[in-house]
Design a protein around this motif. Sequence first.
Motif, PDB file in Angstrom:
ATOM      1  N   PRO B 186       0.832  -1.199   0.000  1.00  0.00           N
ATOM      2  CA  PRO B 186       0.000   0.000   0.000  1.00  0.00           C
ATOM      3  C   PRO B 186       0.873   1.258   0.000  1.00  0.00           C
ATOM      4  O   PRO B 186       1.888   1.307   0.700  1.00  0.00           O
ATOM      5  N   GLY B 187       0.496   2.252  -0.794  1.00  0.00           N
ATOM      6  CA  GLY B 187       1.146   3.565  -0.729  1.00  0.00           C
ATOM      7  C   GLY B 187       0.091   4.505  -0.191  1.00  0.00           C
ATOM      8  O   GLY B 187      -0.616   5.161  -0.963  1.00  0.00           O
ATOM      9  N   ARG B 188      -0.030   4.542   1.119  1.00  0.00           N
ATOM     10  CA  ARG B 188      -1.140   5.270   1.748  1.00  0.00           C
ATOM     11  C   ARG B 188      -1.125   6.750   1.396  1.00  0.00           C
ATOM     12  O   ARG B 188      -0.082   7.419   1.435  1.00  0.00           O
ATOM     13  N   GLY B 189      -2.299   7.236   1.058  1.00  0.00           N
ATOM     14  CA  GLY B 189      -2.442   8.665   0.791  1.00  0.00           C
ATOM     15  C   GLY B 189      -3.587   9.208   1.620  1.00  0.00           C
ATOM     16  O   GLY B 189      -4.496   8.475   2.001  1.00  0.00           O
ATOM     17  N   GLN B 190      -3.509  10.479   1.933  1.00  0.00           N
ATOM     18  CA  GLN B 190      -4.611  11.158   2.609  1.00  0.00           C
ATOM     19  C   GLN B 190      -4.870  12.449   1.843  1.00  0.00           C
ATOM     20  O   GLN B 190      -3.919  13.096   1.354  1.00  0.00           O
ATOM     21  N   ILE B 191      -6.137  12.776   1.679  1.00  0.00           N
ATOM     22  CA  ILE B 191      -6.451  14.014   0.958  1.00  0.00           C
ATOM     23  C   ILE B 191      -7.542  14.795   1.685  1.00  0.00           C
ATOM     24  O   ILE B 191      -8.349  14.221   2.414  1.00  0.00           O
ATOM     25  N   ILE B 192      -7.528  16.097   1.455  1.00  0.00           N
ATOM     26  CA  ILE B 192      -8.564  16.977   1.995  1.00  0.00           C
ATOM     27  C   ILE B 192      -9.296  17.567   0.799  1.00  0.00           C
ATOM     28  O   ILE B 192      -8.661  18.058  -0.141  1.00  0.00           O
ATOM     29  N   LYS B 193     -10.613  17.500   0.824  1.00  0.00           N
ATOM     30  CA  LYS B 193     -11.385  18.127  -0.260  1.00  0.00           C
ATOM     31  C   LYS B 193     -11.943  19.439   0.268  1.00  0.00           C
ATOM     32  O   LYS B 193     -12.526  19.488   1.353  1.00  0.00           O
ATOM     33  N   VAL B 194     -11.734  20.500  -0.510  1.00  0.00           N
ATOM     34  CA  VAL B 194     -12.206  21.817  -0.091  1.00  0.00           C
ATOM     35  C   VAL B 194     -13.039  22.464  -1.177  1.00  0.00           C
ATOM     36  O   VAL B 194     -12.953  22.104  -2.350  1.00  0.00           O
ATOM     37  N   LYS B 214       4.828  13.140  -2.189  1.00  0.00           N
ATOM     38  CA  LYS B 214       5.155  13.534  -0.824  1.00  0.00           C
ATOM     39  C   LYS B 214       5.301  15.048  -0.723  1.00  0.00           C
ATOM     40  O   LYS B 214       5.774  15.557   0.279  1.00  0.00           O
ATOM     41  N   SER B 215       4.918  15.723  -1.769  1.00  0.00           N
ATOM     42  CA  SER B 215       5.051  17.167  -1.825  1.00  0.00           C
ATOM     43  C   SER B 215       3.664  17.722  -2.111  1.00  0.00           C
ATOM     44  O   SER B 215       2.868  17.052  -2.761  1.00  0.00           O
ATOM     45  N   PRO B 216       3.352  18.919  -1.618  1.00  0.00           N
ATOM     46  CA  PRO B 216       1.957  19.377  -1.729  1.00  0.00           C
ATOM     47  C   PRO B 216       1.433  19.423  -3.167  1.00  0.00           C
ATOM     48  O   PRO B 216       2.151  19.770  -4.090  1.00  0.00           O
ATOM     49  N   TYR B 217       0.142  19.077  -3.315  1.00  0.00           N
ATOM     50  CA  TYR B 217      -0.507  19.262  -4.601  1.00  0.00           C
ATOM     51  C   TYR B 217      -1.930  19.751  -4.411  1.00  0.00           C
ATOM     52  O   TYR B 217      -2.572  19.450  -3.415  1.00  0.00           O
ATOM     53  N   GLY B 228      -3.444  17.473  -1.382  1.00  0.00           N
ATOM     54  CA  GLY B 228      -2.763  16.261  -0.933  1.00  0.00           C
ATOM     55  C   GLY B 228      -1.271  16.447  -0.817  1.00  0.00           C
ATOM     56  O   GLY B 228      -0.760  17.567  -0.934  1.00  0.00           O
ATOM     57  N   GLY B 229      -0.598  15.340  -0.615  1.00  0.00           N
ATOM     58  CA  GLY B 229       0.853  15.374  -0.482  1.00  0.00           C
ATOM     59  C   GLY B 229       1.360  14.327   0.489  1.00  0.00           C
ATOM     60  O   GLY B 229       2.357  14.520   1.174  1.00  0.00           O
ATOM     61  N   ILE B 230       0.651  13.212   0.554  1.00  0.00           N
ATOM     62  CA  ILE B 230       1.016  12.150   1.493  1.00  0.00           C
ATOM     63  C   ILE B 230       1.242  10.855   0.719  1.00  0.00           C
ATOM     64  O   ILE B 230       0.439  10.515  -0.162  1.00  0.00           O
ATOM     65  N   PHE B 231       2.333  10.178   1.023  1.00  0.00           N
ATOM     66  CA  PHE B 231       2.606   8.873   0.408  1.00  0.00           C
ATOM     67  C   PHE B 231       3.395   8.064   1.422  1.00  0.00           C
ATOM     68  O   PHE B 231       4.559   8.361   1.672  1.00  0.00           O
ATOM     69  N   GLN B 232       2.759   7.080   2.005  1.00  0.00           N
ATOM     70  CA  GLN B 232       3.423   6.289   3.060  1.00  0.00           C
ATOM     71  C   GLN B 232       3.396   4.818   2.679  1.00  0.00           C
ATOM     72  O   GLN B 232       2.354   4.158   2.743  1.00  0.00           O
ATOM     73  N   LEU B 233       4.557   4.338   2.280  1.00  0.00           N
ATOM     74  CA  LEU B 233       4.654   2.947   1.833  1.00  0.00           C
ATOM     75  C   LEU B 233       4.508   2.001   3.024  1.00  0.00           C
ATOM     76  O   LEU B 233       5.154   2.169   4.045  1.00  0.00           O
ATOM     77  N   GLY B 234       3.630   1.025   2.889  1.00  0.00           N
ATOM     78  CA  GLY B 234       3.488   0.011   3.932  1.00  0.00           C
ATOM     79  C   GLY B 234       2.503   0.354   5.029  1.00  0.00           C
ATOM     80  O   GLY B 234       2.249  -0.452   5.917  1.00  0.00           O
ATOM     81  N   ASN B 235       1.907   1.553   4.942  1.00  0.00           N
ATOM     82  CA  ASN B 235       0.967   1.958   5.996  1.00  0.00           C
ATOM     83  C   ASN B 235      -0.452   1.548   5.634  1.00  0.00           C
ATOM     84  O   ASN B 235      -1.028   2.036   4.678  1.00  0.00           O
ATOM     85  N   ILE B 265     -14.565  20.294   2.925  1.00  0.00           N
ATOM     86  CA  ILE B 265     -15.763  19.482   2.679  1.00  0.00           C
ATOM     87  C   ILE B 265     -15.610  18.094   3.278  1.00  0.00           C
ATOM     88  O   ILE B 265     -16.573  17.496   3.742  1.00  0.00           O
ATOM     89  N   GLY B 266     -14.387  17.561   3.231  1.00  0.00           N
ATOM     90  CA  GLY B 266     -14.185  16.211   3.759  1.00  0.00           C
ATOM     91  C   GLY B 266     -12.737  15.818   3.675  1.00  0.00           C
ATOM     92  O   GLY B 266     -11.918  16.529   3.090  1.00  0.00           O
ATOM     93  N   GLU B 267     -12.429  14.678   4.272  1.00  0.00           N
ATOM     94  CA  GLU B 267     -11.059  14.183   4.287  1.00  0.00           C
ATOM     95  C   GLU B 267     -11.092  12.672   4.136  1.00  0.00           C
ATOM     96  O   GLU B 267     -11.941  12.007   4.721  1.00  0.00           O
ATOM     97  N   TRP B 268     -10.191  12.136   3.330  1.00  0.00           N
ATOM     98  CA  TRP B 268     -10.205  10.699   3.067  1.00  0.00           C
ATOM     99  C   TRP B 268      -8.800  10.126   3.018  1.00  0.00           C
ATOM    100  O   TRP B 268      -7.835  10.829   2.712  1.00  0.00           O
ATOM    101  N   SER B 269      -8.732   8.822   3.284  1.00  0.00           N
ATOM    102  CA  SER B 269      -7.468   8.093   3.116  1.00  0.00           C
ATOM    103  C   SER B 269      -7.692   6.949   2.152  1.00  0.00           C
ATOM    104  O   SER B 269      -8.800   6.407   2.058  1.00  0.00           O
ATOM    105  N   GLY B 270      -6.629   6.596   1.432  1.00  0.00           N
ATOM    106  CA  GLY B 270      -6.750   5.468   0.506  1.00  0.00           C
ATOM    107  C   GLY B 270      -5.383   4.858   0.294  1.00  0.00           C
ATOM    108  O   GLY B 270      -4.364   5.449   0.642  1.00  0.00           O
ATOM    109  N   PHE B 271      -5.380   3.663  -0.297  1.00  0.00           N
ATOM    110  CA  PHE B 271      -4.104   2.968  -0.494  1.00  0.00           C
ATOM    111  C   PHE B 271      -3.799   2.834  -1.974  1.00  0.00           C
ATOM    112  O   PHE B 271      -4.475   2.088  -2.691  1.00  0.00           O
ATOM    113  N   ARG B 272      -2.770   3.534  -2.415  1.00  0.00           N
ATOM    114  CA  ARG B 272      -2.356   3.337  -3.798  1.00  0.00           C
ATOM    115  C   ARG B 272      -1.782   1.927  -3.893  1.00  0.00           C
ATOM    116  O   ARG B 272      -0.965   1.536  -3.061  1.00  0.00           O
TER     117      ARG B 272
END
Lengths: 341, 336
Positions: B186-194, B214-217, B228-235, B265-272
């Motif tokens: 898994p390459g965990r990501g977290q995002i905020i929707k605004v 791993k850098s803001p987008y 976004g801007g989160i990438f955590q391998l193995g999480n 509006i919301g916040e989510w996590s997912g696994f690439r």
Amino acid sequence: MDTVRIAVVGAGVMGLSTAVCISKMVPGCSITVISDKFTPETTSDVAAGMLIPPTYPDTPIQKQKQWFKETFDHLFAIVNSAEAEDAGVILVSGWQIFRSIPTEEVPYWADVVLGFRKMTKDELKKFPQHVFGHAFTTLKCEGPTYLPWLQKRLKGSGGLILTRRIEDLWELHPSFDIVVNCSGLGSRQLAGDSQIFPVRGQVLKVQAPWVKHFIRDSSGLTYIYPGVSNVTLGGTRQKGDWNLSPDAEISKEILSRCCALEPSLHGAYDLREKVGLRPSRPGIRLEKELLAQGSRRLPVVHHYGHGSGGIAMHWGTALEATRLVNECVQVLRTPAPKSKL
Amino acid sequence: MRVVVIGAGVIGLSTALCIHECYRSVLQSLNVMVYADRFTPLTTTDVAAGLWQPYLSEPSNPQEAHWNQQTFNYLLSLIGSPNAANMGLAPVSGYNLFREAVPDPYWKDTVLGFRKLTPRELDMFPDYREQGAAGWKKPRDPRVLNPFQPTCPVDCYQVVKEGADVIINCTGVWAGALQPDPLLQPGRGQIIKVDAPWLKHFIITHDPERGIYKSPYIIPGLQAITLGGIFQLGNWSETNNIPDHNTIWEGCCRLEPTLKDAKIIGEWSGFRPVRPQVRLEREQLRFGSSNTEVIHNYGHGGFGLTIHWGCAQEVAKLFGKILEERNLLRTPPSHL
């Protein structure tokens, strides 16, 4: 030194921005903006506010470029600041498309906007009726947000606002020392200017938040301008037409022309019709006039006649109008030579 | 011919659709079913911003570059449809920002109007000195994907194989539950929707030292903006966490100060579903006395939407070979 009392007639983008400019650059004066109409009921509130300048046949091109650049740079600084949202200024990219190759392939303002380039063949495939195009990034300055923001700044520096319909500039004498005439089409009456005439524009303001690019046909008749909270679809250019009521047939026709350029607009919803009368003139009137009636004198700075380029040119011309106001102030402050009787 | 597609994210649904479109006219008995335990809006695809943009470096498998391009061209052809917005498709322009000069990406001629940024444009992003690319791509709002014959949830391979002639494995990051795959992580990501409708451009920053995502987008979607801007391998943690929220929020607000006024509006996590290469291949699995054909199509990392259609077409090709081997094809398939 006495306070010089300045009246600005008109509360569209010209009146308010000139008033703000004067408040910043001309010391020792009081400013009152007088108008019968204020935002959101001015012509500036109907305009999409895209910084894509028209051409004025009677104004030297160098001046047009200067004014457009000054306006662009001023708004660009705002868009890069935290005030952007309060001021109603955004960056938007898009295309101006041509049905035939223009004689002037690169307009005078190409280096004022950002990233100007010709469209690629692949990009033009999106517009099968068009053979040439410009791609660039420019600014959109939205009247319904920008005008209240200007009003707030004006009040913050001590400016006053008065709701009143002026029928004759002499009404302002002797309460005011200098009048700045930003009355747009009103100058037909207020300044007796027969060169100014309306060019009626009808638009639809719709919901289509997926549209992120502007599209403008080079004729200026059909355009799609995405804004902060709606997309402006246009339009018409009806010379000499004073009718402010929307025409349903025209609205249907505008929607059809815009859908031809951007088919996804078939899904647009919450359509609202608006009409504005562009205060059109062969050239922008930016000059001083000393009104005289008997022994009465009233210095006037005229600042009107921007047609379809009001928002695109406003700050540059406001700066110039302010320079002219300053000249009037200097004259008032210079002690008059004793007249020989 | 019973085809079971496992997984109803963008990969599962597009593969199912592709097989159905390619072969229904030549195979009367074709029956395609999608099995999944999660459907939109609960899939990994639903968390993705949906911007078509491959990684900057060339993929180890050159076919992936081809599949990316196929996907772009396919989506581009749909953009001119009156229904584009309902499909979740729209062109978008924007900026890729770097701290140092980088070569142009291999996909620069696929997107439209790719160019380097001018100095005045770079001045808008004082932390970034070099380059940038403006070009239009497609944010595809994953929530609006057309579901294709969704059926009951499933979580066991065995149940499926008993009735299936061909299984298409589009289980994404969870493929390991069906068949161990040490290359998949898994390459965990977290995002905020605004809600920030004044933003019309994507802004993606890159830090090659830290790695991708791993850098803001900031990516405008059809209705909302994804930060976004989160990438955590193995999480494997599927819950949103506060440090990641802060990383995203601070990074994006520094990039675009007007975001301070944006409504969350919301916040989510997912696994690439991260893998050195996409696993797109056939396998014959033996269950008891019978062989079941499996086509794997998983491991698309952070570029699932970017590559999905090319992969779906490739799976359809492999499926066609299976039909040939079994002498099931009377006439050649309609389009591939």
